[in-house]
Design a protein around this motif. Structure first.
Motif, PDB file in Angstrom:
ATOM      1  N   TYR A  89       0.718  -1.258  -0.108  1.00 35.97           N
ATOM      2  CA  TYR A  89      -0.173  -0.022   0.019  1.00 35.97           C
ATOM      3  C   TYR A  89       0.726   1.150   0.158  1.00 35.97           C
ATOM      4  O   TYR A  89       0.659   2.269  -0.685  1.00 35.97           O
ATOM      5  N   PHE A  90       1.827   1.207   0.607  1.00 32.63           N
ATOM      6  CA  PHE A  90       2.929   2.482   0.695  1.00 32.63           C
ATOM      7  C   PHE A  90       3.981   2.497  -0.040  1.00 32.63           C
ATOM      8  O   PHE A  90       4.463   3.504  -0.326  1.00 32.63           O
ATOM      9  N   GLY A  91       4.536   1.427  -0.291  1.00 35.90           N
ATOM     10  CA  GLY A  91       5.662   1.176  -1.173  1.00 35.90           C
ATOM     11  C   GLY A  91       5.317   1.179  -2.810  1.00 35.90           C
ATOM     12  O   GLY A  91       6.194   1.776  -3.611  1.00 35.90           O
ATOM     13  N   LEU A  92       4.391   0.092  -3.186  1.00 34.01           N
ATOM     14  CA  LEU A  92       4.416   0.027  -4.562  1.00 34.01           C
ATOM     15  C   LEU A  92       3.913   1.427  -5.312  1.00 34.01           C
ATOM     16  O   LEU A  92       4.072   1.726  -6.424  1.00 34.01           O
ATOM     17  N   PRO A  93       3.208   2.364  -4.595  1.00 31.34           N
ATOM     18  CA  PRO A  93       2.660   3.519  -5.333  1.00 31.34           C
ATOM     19  C   PRO A  93       4.084   4.266  -5.980  1.00 31.34           C
ATOM     20  O   PRO A  93       3.835   4.991  -6.774  1.00 31.34           O
ATOM     21  N   PHE A  94       5.229   4.155  -5.175  1.00 34.19           N
ATOM     22  CA  PHE A  94       6.321   4.708  -5.771  1.00 34.19           C
ATOM     23  C   PHE A  94       6.862   4.225  -7.138  1.00 34.19           C
ATOM     24  O   PHE A  94       7.590   4.721  -7.897  1.00 34.19           O
ATOM     25  N   VAL A  95       6.326   3.010  -7.514  1.00 32.70           N
ATOM     26  CA  VAL A  95       6.686   2.209  -8.648  1.00 32.70           C
ATOM     27  C   VAL A  95       5.407   2.309  -9.779  1.00 32.70           C
ATOM     28  O   VAL A  95       5.962   2.621 -10.775  1.00 32.70           O
ATOM     29  N   ILE A  96       4.238   1.953  -9.350  1.00 39.42           N
ATOM     30  CA  ILE A  96       3.251   1.759 -10.222  1.00 39.42           C
ATOM     31  C   ILE A  96       2.164   2.641 -10.015  1.00 39.42           C
ATOM     32  O   ILE A  96       1.064   2.667 -10.701  1.00 39.42           O
ATOM     33  N   GLY A  97       2.251   3.596  -8.946  1.00 39.67           N
ATOM     34  CA  GLY A  97       1.096   4.507  -8.635  1.00 39.67           C
ATOM     35  C   GLY A  97       0.209   3.684  -7.875  1.00 39.67           C
ATOM     36  O   GLY A  97       0.604   2.767  -7.196  1.00 39.67           O
ATOM     37  N   ASP A  98      -0.791   4.633  -7.115  1.00 40.48           N
ATOM     38  CA  ASP A  98      -1.566   4.276  -6.105  1.00 40.48           C
ATOM     39  C   ASP A  98      -2.158   3.188  -6.251  1.00 40.48           C
ATOM     40  O   ASP A  98      -3.052   2.948  -7.282  1.00 40.48           O
ATOM     41  N   LEU A  99      -2.457   2.321  -5.086  1.00 43.48           N
ATOM     42  CA  LEU A  99      -3.297   0.945  -5.206  1.00 43.48           C
ATOM     43  C   LEU A  99      -4.448   1.644  -4.340  1.00 43.48           C
ATOM     44  O   LEU A  99      -4.254   2.021  -3.404  1.00 43.48           O
ATOM     45  N   PRO A 100      -5.828   1.113  -4.746  1.00 44.02           N
ATOM     46  CA  PRO A 100      -7.024   1.215  -3.632  1.00 44.02           C
ATOM     47  C   PRO A 100      -6.944   0.416  -2.761  1.00 44.02           C
ATOM     48  O   PRO A 100      -5.964  -0.704  -2.712  1.00 44.02           O
ATOM     49  N   LYS A 101      -7.378   0.701  -1.463  1.00 44.84           N
ATOM     50  CA  LYS A 101      -7.187  -0.023  -0.250  1.00 44.84           C
ATOM     51  C   LYS A 101      -7.781  -1.188  -0.374  1.00 44.84           C
ATOM     52  O   LYS A 101      -7.005  -2.439  -0.065  1.00 44.84           O
ATOM     53  N   LEU A 102      -8.552  -1.553  -1.064  1.00 44.98           N
ATOM     54  CA  LEU A 102      -9.477  -2.944  -1.161  1.00 44.98           C
ATOM     55  C   LEU A 102      -8.430  -3.751  -1.808  1.00 44.98           C
ATOM     56  O   LEU A 102      -8.162  -4.925  -1.473  1.00 44.98           O
ATOM     57  N   LEU A 103      -7.853  -3.225  -2.937  1.00 48.69           N
ATOM     58  CA  LEU A 103      -6.866  -4.114  -3.814  1.00 48.69           C
ATOM     59  C   LEU A 103      -5.590  -4.384  -3.109  1.00 48.69           C
ATOM     60  O   LEU A 103      -5.130  -5.569  -3.210  1.00 48.69           O
TER      61      LEU A 103
ATOM     62  N   LEU B 101      -7.043 -12.247  10.722  1.00 45.22           N
ATOM     63  CA  LEU B 101      -5.994 -11.291  10.162  1.00 45.22           C
ATOM     64  C   LEU B 101      -6.470 -10.081   9.373  1.00 45.22           C
ATOM     65  O   LEU B 101      -5.831  -9.176   9.405  1.00 45.22           O
ATOM     66  N   THR B 102      -8.000 -10.236   9.052  1.00 46.74           N
ATOM     67  CA  THR B 102      -8.374  -8.852   8.701  1.00 46.74           C
ATOM     68  C   THR B 102      -8.430  -7.699   9.610  1.00 46.74           C
ATOM     69  O   THR B 102      -8.357  -6.632   8.967  1.00 46.74           O
ATOM     70  N   ALA B 103      -8.082  -7.824  10.699  1.00 48.24           N
ATOM     71  CA  ALA B 103      -7.834  -6.810  11.711  1.00 48.24           C
ATOM     72  C   ALA B 103      -6.761  -5.842  11.271  1.00 48.24           C
ATOM     73  O   ALA B 103      -6.697  -4.729  11.400  1.00 48.24           O
ATOM     74  N   ILE B 104      -5.786  -6.521  10.639  1.00 50.03           N
ATOM     75  CA  ILE B 104      -4.371  -5.662  10.232  1.00 50.03           C
ATOM     76  C   ILE B 104      -4.935  -4.581   9.092  1.00 50.03           C
ATOM     77  O   ILE B 104      -4.007  -3.642   8.659  1.00 50.03           O
ATOM     78  N   ALA B 105      -5.948  -4.682   8.300  1.00 46.20           N
ATOM     79  CA  ALA B 105      -6.473  -4.022   7.379  1.00 46.20           C
ATOM     80  C   ALA B 105      -6.459  -2.578   7.789  1.00 46.20           C
ATOM     81  O   ALA B 105      -6.680  -1.522   7.277  1.00 46.20           O
ATOM     82  N   SER B 106      -6.636  -2.273   9.107  1.00 50.54           N
ATOM     83  CA  SER B 106      -6.872  -0.861   9.630  1.00 50.54           C
ATOM     84  C   SER B 106      -5.814  -0.178   9.553  1.00 50.54           C
ATOM     85  O   SER B 106      -5.946   0.869   9.532  1.00 50.54           O
ATOM     86  N   VAL B 107      -4.483  -0.706   9.318  1.00 47.81           N
ATOM     87  CA  VAL B 107      -3.296  -0.064   9.031  1.00 47.81           C
ATOM     88  C   VAL B 107      -3.477   0.876   8.023  1.00 47.81           C
ATOM     89  O   VAL B 107      -2.645   1.905   7.921  1.00 47.81           O
ATOM     90  N   VAL B 108      -4.270   0.550   6.845  1.00 52.31           N
ATOM     91  CA  VAL B 108      -4.266   1.433   5.667  1.00 52.31           C
ATOM     92  C   VAL B 108      -5.685   1.851   5.567  1.00 52.31           C
ATOM     93  O   VAL B 108      -5.880   2.405   4.514  1.00 52.31           O
ATOM     94  N   GLY B 109      -6.298   2.009   6.838  1.00 54.76           N
ATOM     95  CA  GLY B 109      -7.641   2.772   6.709  1.00 54.76           C
ATOM     96  C   GLY B 109      -8.672   2.018   6.403  1.00 54.76           C
ATOM     97  O   GLY B 109      -9.874   2.541   6.051  1.00 54.76           O
ATOM     98  N   MET B 110      -8.774   0.724   6.131  1.00 56.57           N
ATOM     99  CA  MET B 110      -9.825   0.017   5.807  1.00 56.57           C
ATOM    100  C   MET B 110     -10.990   0.206   6.896  1.00 56.57           C
ATOM    101  O   MET B 110     -10.507  -0.222   7.994  1.00 56.57           O
ATOM    102  N   PRO B 111     -12.118   0.212   6.649  1.00 57.21           N
ATOM    103  CA  PRO B 111     -13.045   0.560   7.834  1.00 57.21           C
ATOM    104  C   PRO B 111     -13.597  -0.664   8.343  1.00 57.21           C
ATOM    105  O   PRO B 111     -14.860  -1.076   8.377  1.00 57.21           O
ATOM    106  N   GLU B 112     -12.736  -1.599   8.686  1.00 52.48           N
ATOM    107  CA  GLU B 112     -13.338  -2.906   9.290  1.00 52.48           C
ATOM    108  C   GLU B 112     -13.388  -2.849  10.732  1.00 52.48           C
ATOM    109  O   GLU B 112     -13.375  -1.559  11.168  1.00 52.48           O
ATOM    110  N   LEU B 113     -13.701  -3.884  11.357  1.00 52.48           N
ATOM    111  CA  LEU B 113     -14.327  -3.811  12.690  1.00 52.48           C
ATOM    112  C   LEU B 113     -13.123  -3.065  13.680  1.00 52.48           C
ATOM    113  O   LEU B 113     -13.716  -2.440  14.551  1.00 52.48           O
TER     114      LEU B 113
END
Length: 227
Positions: free
Chosen positions: A82-96, A166-178
């Motif tokens: 989420y934070f590294g690849l945008p420097f190479v290929i552009g921003d990735l959507p959170k869900l992707l 493991l879905t709890a770690i999605a919170s680090v990229v702002g994914m609005p999970e539980l």
């Protein structure tokens, strides 16, 4: 005791937070429903490649993939995507980014489970199926994989439970999970009760699955004991 209840089991905060947490709970459910089938399908393909391919290079590449992603922390992988690849290929959507990180990680675990299941089936069954006129693909689909999946069903369910957690770690990229929903509400009410409520919702979701897992493991142990 009153201070403890006020801080961790505040019913007024529970009532205020519940609608927000239910929204995050729904996100956790559909995110799990998305990444579990994708990870299982990718893992099955890897297991078939590892057990059925005649190419040493293909089998070696799959082993490297499985070992790498089983050793690579999924949180670090998600942050990198989420934070590294945008420097190479552009921003990735959170869900992707989240789905890709989860599938890459969990495919390696599903692959090992499916491989172990396939290895439990005697080689003679494939030969017998082929002797009836079935192709290798048909024999795998109709004879080998149904038995292999049944043999490792507890392990597959265990993987699914781990993915939901493991879905709890999605919170680090702002994914609005539980967990993200609980932390957002906590920052507004200055009370940890929303985190406790999130834990109770996780428990309500996972407790039936863990009981089912225990029953499947018990049946498997009985079946192996009578074999």
């Amino acid at each position: 005791m009153d201070i403890f209840l006020h801080n961790f089991f505040n019913l007024a905060v529970f009532r205020e937070a519940l609608p927000h947490l239910l929204s995050g709970f729904w996100t956790t459910l559909w995110l799990s429903a998305l990444v579990i089938p994708l990870g299982a399908a990718a893992g099955l393909l890897l297991a078939l490649g590892q057990t059925q391919s005649s190419s040493r290079w293909v089998r070696g590449a799959i082993i490297v993939y499985i070992d790498f992603f089983r050793a690579f922390p999924p949180l670090v992988l998600l942050i990198f995507l989420y934070f590294g690849l945008p420097f190479v290929i552009g921003d990735l959507p959170k869900l992707l980014a989240v789905a890709l990180a989860f599938v890459l990680n969990n495919a390696s675990y599903f692959a090992e489970v499916f491989r172990a299941g396939i290895k439990t089936i005697p080689v003679g069954q494939m030969e017998a199926a082929r002797s009836t006129g079935l192709t290798q693909l048909q024999a795998l689909r109709d004879v080998i994989l149904p038995q292999a999946t049944r043999n490792v069903l507890p392990d597959l369910l265990g993987n699914c439970i781990e993915i939901i957690k493991l879905t709890a770690i999605a919170s680090v990229v702002g994914m609005p999970e539980l967990l993200r929903a609980a932390r957002d509400v906590q920052s507004l009410v200055y009370n940890p009760s929303p985190i406790v409520l999130a834990a109770l919702l996780y428990l309500a979701l996972l407790w039936p699955l863990t009981r089912l897992l225990a029953r499947l493991e018990h049946r498997k142990a009985q079946r192996m004991g009578t074999a």
